[in-house]
Design a protein around this motif. Structure first.
Motif, PDB file in Angstrom:
ATOM      1  N   ASP A 123     -17.201   1.317  -8.198  1.00 32.59           N
ATOM      2  CA  ASP A 123     -17.281   2.576  -8.944  1.00 32.59           C
ATOM      3  C   ASP A 123     -16.603   3.696  -8.152  1.00 32.59           C
ATOM      4  O   ASP A 123     -17.243   4.608  -7.629  1.00 32.59           O
ATOM      5  CB  ASP A 123     -18.746   2.917  -9.223  1.00 32.59           C
ATOM      6  N   ASP A 124     -15.268   3.580  -8.039  1.00 33.68           N
ATOM      7  CA  ASP A 124     -14.487   4.625  -7.382  1.00 33.68           C
ATOM      8  C   ASP A 124     -13.202   4.842  -8.168  1.00 33.68           C
ATOM      9  O   ASP A 124     -13.033   4.310  -9.270  1.00 33.68           O
ATOM     10  CB  ASP A 124     -14.196   4.247  -5.922  1.00 33.68           C
ATOM     11  N   ARG A 128     -10.790  -1.409  -9.665  1.00 34.53           N
ATOM     12  CA  ARG A 128     -10.658  -2.874  -9.692  1.00 34.53           C
ATOM     13  C   ARG A 128      -9.860  -3.351  -8.483  1.00 34.53           C
ATOM     14  O   ARG A 128      -8.716  -2.930  -8.285  1.00 34.53           O
ATOM     15  CB  ARG A 128      -9.972  -3.300 -10.986  1.00 34.53           C
ATOM     16  N   TYR A 129     -10.473  -4.219  -7.684  1.00 34.31           N
ATOM     17  CA  TYR A 129      -9.814  -4.774  -6.511  1.00 34.31           C
ATOM     18  C   TYR A 129      -9.677  -6.283  -6.699  1.00 34.31           C
ATOM     19  O   TYR A 129     -10.671  -6.972  -6.971  1.00 34.31           O
ATOM     20  CB  TYR A 129     -10.629  -4.493  -5.251  1.00 34.31           C
ATOM     21  N   ARG A 130      -8.456  -6.794  -6.580  1.00 34.52           N
ATOM     22  CA  ARG A 130      -8.215  -8.234  -6.719  1.00 34.52           C
ATOM     23  C   ARG A 130      -7.286  -8.671  -5.586  1.00 34.52           C
ATOM     24  O   ARG A 130      -6.079  -8.834  -5.762  1.00 34.52           O
ATOM     25  CB  ARG A 130      -7.613  -8.564  -8.092  1.00 34.52           C
ATOM     26  N   GLU A 131      -7.873  -8.845  -4.413  1.00 35.04           N
ATOM     27  CA  GLU A 131      -7.083  -9.170  -3.225  1.00 35.04           C
ATOM     28  C   GLU A 131      -6.367 -10.511  -3.369  1.00 35.04           C
ATOM     29  O   GLU A 131      -5.299 -10.714  -2.793  1.00 35.04           O
ATOM     30  CB  GLU A 131      -7.996  -9.176  -2.009  1.00 35.04           C
ATOM     31  N   TYR A 184     -14.784   3.737   0.344  1.00 38.15           N
ATOM     32  CA  TYR A 184     -15.737   4.800   0.668  1.00 38.15           C
ATOM     33  C   TYR A 184     -17.096   4.504   0.054  1.00 38.15           C
ATOM     34  O   TYR A 184     -18.140   4.668   0.689  1.00 38.15           O
ATOM     35  CB  TYR A 184     -15.202   6.144   0.176  1.00 38.15           C
ATOM     36  N   VAL A 185     -17.094   4.032  -1.197  1.00 34.48           N
ATOM     37  CA  VAL A 185     -18.344   3.781  -1.913  1.00 34.48           C
ATOM     38  C   VAL A 185     -19.145   2.658  -1.259  1.00 34.48           C
ATOM     39  O   VAL A 185     -20.334   2.800  -0.972  1.00 34.48           O
ATOM     40  CB  VAL A 185     -18.067   3.452  -3.400  1.00 34.48           C
ATOM     41  N   CYS A 217      -1.545   5.450  -1.094  1.00 28.62           N
ATOM     42  CA  CYS A 217      -1.705   4.716  -2.360  1.00 28.62           C
ATOM     43  C   CYS A 217      -2.861   5.255  -3.198  1.00 28.62           C
ATOM     44  O   CYS A 217      -3.085   4.796  -4.329  1.00 28.62           O
ATOM     45  CB  CYS A 217      -1.910   3.230  -2.087  1.00 28.62           C
ATOM     46  N   GLY A 218      -3.616   6.203  -2.649  1.00 30.62           N
ATOM     47  CA  GLY A 218      -4.728   6.802  -3.381  1.00 30.62           C
ATOM     48  C   GLY A 218      -6.088   6.229  -3.053  1.00 30.62           C
ATOM     49  O   GLY A 218      -7.111   6.789  -3.449  1.00 30.62           O
ATOM     50  N   ARG A 219      -6.122   5.116  -2.343  1.00 26.37           N
ATOM     51  CA  ARG A 219      -7.415   4.521  -1.979  1.00 26.37           C
ATOM     52  C   ARG A 219      -8.137   5.374  -0.945  1.00 26.37           C
ATOM     53  O   ARG A 219      -7.506   6.009  -0.092  1.00 26.37           O
ATOM     54  CB  ARG A 219      -7.214   3.109  -1.433  1.00 26.37           C
ATOM     55  N   GLN A 220      -9.461   5.375  -1.013  1.00 23.77           N
ATOM     56  CA  GLN A 220     -10.293   6.078  -0.045  1.00 23.77           C
ATOM     57  C   GLN A 220     -11.114   5.064   0.752  1.00 23.77           C
ATOM     58  O   GLN A 220     -11.772   4.200   0.166  1.00 23.77           O
ATOM     59  CB  GLN A 220     -11.243   7.049  -0.746  1.00 23.77           C
TER      60      GLN A 220
END
Length: 275
Positions: A123-124, A128-131, A184-185, A217-220
């Protein structure tokens, strides 16, 4: 005893920028007697932090290529063991995300391919993360035996799988490294709790080095790099800015705690499973 350095970073997709930051931090660290380290740990995605295209563009075969040569030169220049939290390594199946341990002579002495892919919804802002869309998962447990310590290696999401840490302990680890890029979350919710649990249950030192801040890339990412002793005490930490700390690791603490509370000898699950 040995002194470990943790370099917390806000890496981006340009390896040259990231390498320059690492070199500057190493220079500051090694020029101050009170901080001079025997070994240094970098976070996950230290050299490249970006998109699938970025990782695949800069991926190199294990043990060769200009970026790995630069890293080896840094280890040699500053006369320390350098654990590169993760690096994109090209293989027959695609690209792996791999921890590299370099000796003070610049030799690659251990490598570990991340076992567990971060395929989750968070929830950030990224959601969606798909490594597994980018990397191929590894299939080995790795403990590097050095003159400083027996170093068990993990990467980020591996932290949520205690069975891996038990395997590292059973294979002789005294210290376990956790280079990471926790969101971060998830970092705010679970980072310290998980790290302290892994230290307590394995009776190992845990050296956890994170990415921090808002990346190009915008990720925290959460940061809060820390060293935890085998009793679960945080003995050194950073907060939410890039930089470094150094912490002394005393293997006698492992020996004392394991002698007083010999949980490895008390464990009965293997005998139950074999019955």
């Amino acid at each position: 005893m040995s002194k470990v350095g943790l370099i917390q970073m806000t890496s981006g997709p340009d390896p040259e920028v990231n390498l320059l930051f690492i070199e500057q931090q190493l220079q500051q660290m090694q020029s101050q007697p009170q901080h001079k380290a025997d070994w240094v740990v970098l976070p996950e995605n230290a050299i490249v932090f970006g998109s699938k295209q970025d990782y695949h563009q800069h991926a190199e075969p294990l043990g060769s290529g200009p970026l790995q040569t630069r890293l080896a030169q840094l280890a040699q220049q500053f006369q320390l063991y350098l654990l590169v939290g993760s690096f994109p390594v090209r293989c027959e199946q695609g690209v792996k995300t791999t921890s590299l341990l370099l000796s003070p002579q610049g030799e690659l002495i251990a490598d570990y391919d991340k076992l567990h892919m971060f395929d989750v919804d968070v929830d950030d802002g990224h959601k969606r993360y798909r490594e597994s869309d980018t990397f191929v998962a590894g299939n080995r447990v790795v403990v590097a035996n050095t003159d400083l310590a027996n170093i068990g290696i993990s990467i980020c999401y591996d932290l949520r799988f205690p069975a891996l840490f038990q395997q590292l302990r059973s294979q002789g680890a005294d210290v376990i490294t956790v280079p990471a890029a926790f969101t971060y979350v998830t970092g705010e919710a679970h980072w310290e709790s998980l790290l302290r649990a892994r230290a307590i249950e394995t009776q190992c030192w845990v050296v956890a080095v994170g990415q921090v801040g808002t990346h190009p890339c915008g990720r925290q990412t959460w940061g809060h790099s820390m060293v935890i002793d085998p009793w679960g005490r945080v003995v050194g930490s950073l907060s939410e800015t890039a930089g470094f700390i150094t912490v002394t690791i005393d293997p006698k603490i492992n020996q004392t705690i394991r002698a007083q509370m010999p949980i490895a000898q008390h464990a009965r699950f293997d005998s139950i499973l074999k019955a």
